[in-house]
Design an enzyme around this catalytic site. Structure first.
Site, PDB file in Angstrom:
ATOM      1  N   SER A 106      36.158  64.898  36.971  1.00  0.00           N
ATOM      2  CA  SER A 106      36.318  63.573  37.478  1.00  0.00           C
ATOM      3  C   SER A 106      34.899  62.832  37.576  1.00  0.00           C
ATOM      4  O   SER A 106      33.740  63.586  37.403  1.00  0.00           O
ATOM      5  CB  SER A 106      36.666  63.643  38.822  1.00  0.00           C
ATOM      6  N   TYR A 129      36.458  55.922  35.196  1.00  0.00           N
ATOM      7  CA  TYR A 129      37.434  54.508  35.707  1.00  0.00           C
ATOM      8  C   TYR A 129      36.540  53.359  35.119  1.00  0.00           C
ATOM      9  O   TYR A 129      35.537  53.451  34.638  1.00  0.00           O
ATOM     10  CB  TYR A 129      37.351  54.588  37.370  1.00  0.00           C
ATOM     11  N   THR A 155      41.178  56.406  33.218  1.00  0.00           N
ATOM     12  CA  THR A 155      42.089  56.153  34.463  1.00  0.00           C
ATOM     13  C   THR A 155      42.356  54.742  34.928  1.00  0.00           C
ATOM     14  O   THR A 155      41.286  54.122  35.138  1.00  0.00           O
ATOM     15  CB  THR A 155      41.906  56.935  35.655  1.00  0.00           C
ATOM     16  N   LYS A 254      45.310  57.479  31.476  1.00  0.00           N
ATOM     17  CA  LYS A 254      46.017  58.045  32.503  1.00  0.00           C
ATOM     18  C   LYS A 254      46.257  56.943  33.574  1.00  0.00           C
ATOM     19  O   LYS A 254      45.473  56.253  33.882  1.00  0.00           O
ATOM     20  CB  LYS A 254      45.037  58.985  33.005  1.00  0.00           C
ATOM     21  N   HIS A 278      49.271  58.499  40.188  1.00  0.00           N
ATOM     22  CA  HIS A 278      47.940  59.029  40.800  1.00  0.00           C
ATOM     23  C   HIS A 278      48.282  59.768  41.980  1.00  0.00           C
ATOM     24  O   HIS A 278      47.575  60.054  43.106  1.00  0.00           O
ATOM     25  CB  HIS A 278      47.203  57.809  41.482  1.00  0.00           C
ATOM     26  N   ARG A 281      49.091  58.470  45.307  1.00  0.00           N
ATOM     27  CA  ARG A 281      47.886  57.947  46.516  1.00  0.00           C
ATOM     28  C   ARG A 281      47.437  56.456  45.888  1.00  0.00           C
ATOM     29  O   ARG A 281      46.624  56.106  46.320  1.00  0.00           O
ATOM     30  CB  ARG A 281      46.745  58.896  45.723  1.00  0.00           C
TER      31      ARG A 281
END
Length: 382
Positions: A106, A129, A155, A254, A278, A281
């Site tokens: 991540s 991100y 993402t 994603k 997610h 979330r």
């Protein structure tokens, strides 16, 4: 307690983590409707049991974006994972390597890219991100490419962070300054094993990849404030072109949950997509992954690999996702629970359980290869 399932690892994680960290892993947004749907809709998928077939040789191997893996399972990106066990992402990448599956680091990991690369002997995937600071993104992409990451998991379902009430109740979010710190410290004292192994000896707790932009303000409240102020709500499909110009490897998008977005992702040049909400979330009330997946598979029509996550807690769930049309499945909470419960060894054991459960599910549905798994092994989707 000997864990016999992912749910066992969840219970061990609950016992061993401070409340604020367990709730961060375990919770979803708002009323957690989508979080519950992810599991319930998977459980509603009935499989056709077949008999008198030669299932003596089960082959789980697969190839995704030019890489060979031992089974169609990967470890999804988990933010703050390194807070669940000492240098947690390094333990996780080693477990993934041993299992012959991909690990995804991540952006908001505790261990930075360089540290994880030093712990690994093969390449891993990197998640990113869209962030307002393009120079920061450019530097991270360059670092990931230099470390040999072949696939970028981009993402896209977080232009703004969802509201997660559990994080407010636990004191992880919404409790700034001394009061928040004292609240989390008090929770840590109730878990002395974690406080010693991770809280004390697991330092630094600086969220390595974003530490350069956080500067000296490295507390959890600083991190959440940075997220709220730096995620890019103006992101559009044209930005995929900018990502492509900065990234030499494959791009996996994603956070796709709608067939039209899947088509747009293909048109924008994505090499693969991950059907995901997610983990429940973000948008509460959204479709479960199990219900979103089949129309997306139909819309894309084999033009790119499709992976999925959300609610998967067993090898049986993996087979269900494959039957719905996914080529691979990413495990999120499953490996986070195992990491918290027992580090690298527990993740390895959890993956062994998933592998064995897949083999049994395939044998009892009369399938021996991943290519055999399709809609014809589903009896009904409630």
């Amino acid at each position: 307690m000997q864990a016999a399932s992912v749910d066992d690892y969840r219970e061990l994680a609950r016992r061993r983590l401070p409340r604020f960290l367990f709730e961060y892993i375990d919770g979803g947004s708002y009323g957690e409707v989508t979080l519950a749907r992810n599991r319930a809709d998977l459980a509603d998928i009935a499989l056709r049991q077949r008999v008198l077939r030669d299932v003596s040789q089960i082959d789980l191997s697969t190839r995704i974006l030019g890489q060979d893996f031992a089974m169609p399972v990967g470890l999804a990106p988990i933010g703050l994972a390194g807070m669940n066990a000492r240098r947690g992402e390094c333990q996780a990448v080693r477990a993934a390597e041993k299992a012959g599956i991909p690990f995804t680091l991540s952006t908001v990991s505790a261990c930075p890219l360089g540290e994880v690369a030093a712990a690994a002997t093969r390449s891993f995937w990197f998640q990113l991100y869209m962030i307002r600071d393009r120079d920061f993104m450019r530097d991270l992409l360059a670092q990931a490419a230099q470390m040999g990451c072949p696939t970028l998991v981009f993402t896209v379902d977080m232009p703004v962070p969802g509201s997660r009430y559990r994080d407010y109740r636990s004191g992880l979010a919404g409790a700034p300054g001394l009061a928040g710190g004292l609240r989390r410290f008090a929770q840590a004292l109730t878990r002395p094993r974690w406080a010693w192994d991770v809280g004390l000896w697991g330092r630094p707790h600086a969220l390595g990849n974003v530490a350069p932009v956080l500067g000296p303000n490295t507390g959890l409240e600083d991190f959440f404030a940075w997220m709220r102020g730096n995620f890019e709500p103006k992101v559009g499909w044209d930005d995929i072109g900018w990502i492509r110009s900065q990234w030499p490897g494959s791009i996996m998008i994603k956070g796709i949950l709608d067939p039209e977005d899947a088509v747009l992702a293909s048109q924008a040049g994505a090499d693969a997509i991950v059907v995901s909400n997610h983990g429940g979330r973000q948008l509460d009330g959204a479709l479960s992954t199990a219900r979103a997946l089949p129309p997306i598979v139909e819309a894309v029509a084999g033009s790119m690999p499709i992976l999925a996550d959300g609610g998967v807690r067993s090898g049986l769930d993996v087979v269900r996702m494959l039957a719905l049309g996914a080529q691979g499945v990413l495990l999120g909470r499953a490996w986070a629970y195992a990491l918290a419960a027992g580090g690298e060894a527990a993740i390895s054991h959890m993956l062994d359980l998933v592998r064995a459960e897949m083999q049994v599910a395939m044998a009892l549905t009369g399938t021996t290869r991943l290519a055999d798994i399709g809609e014809d092994i589903i009896d009904r989707l409630a």
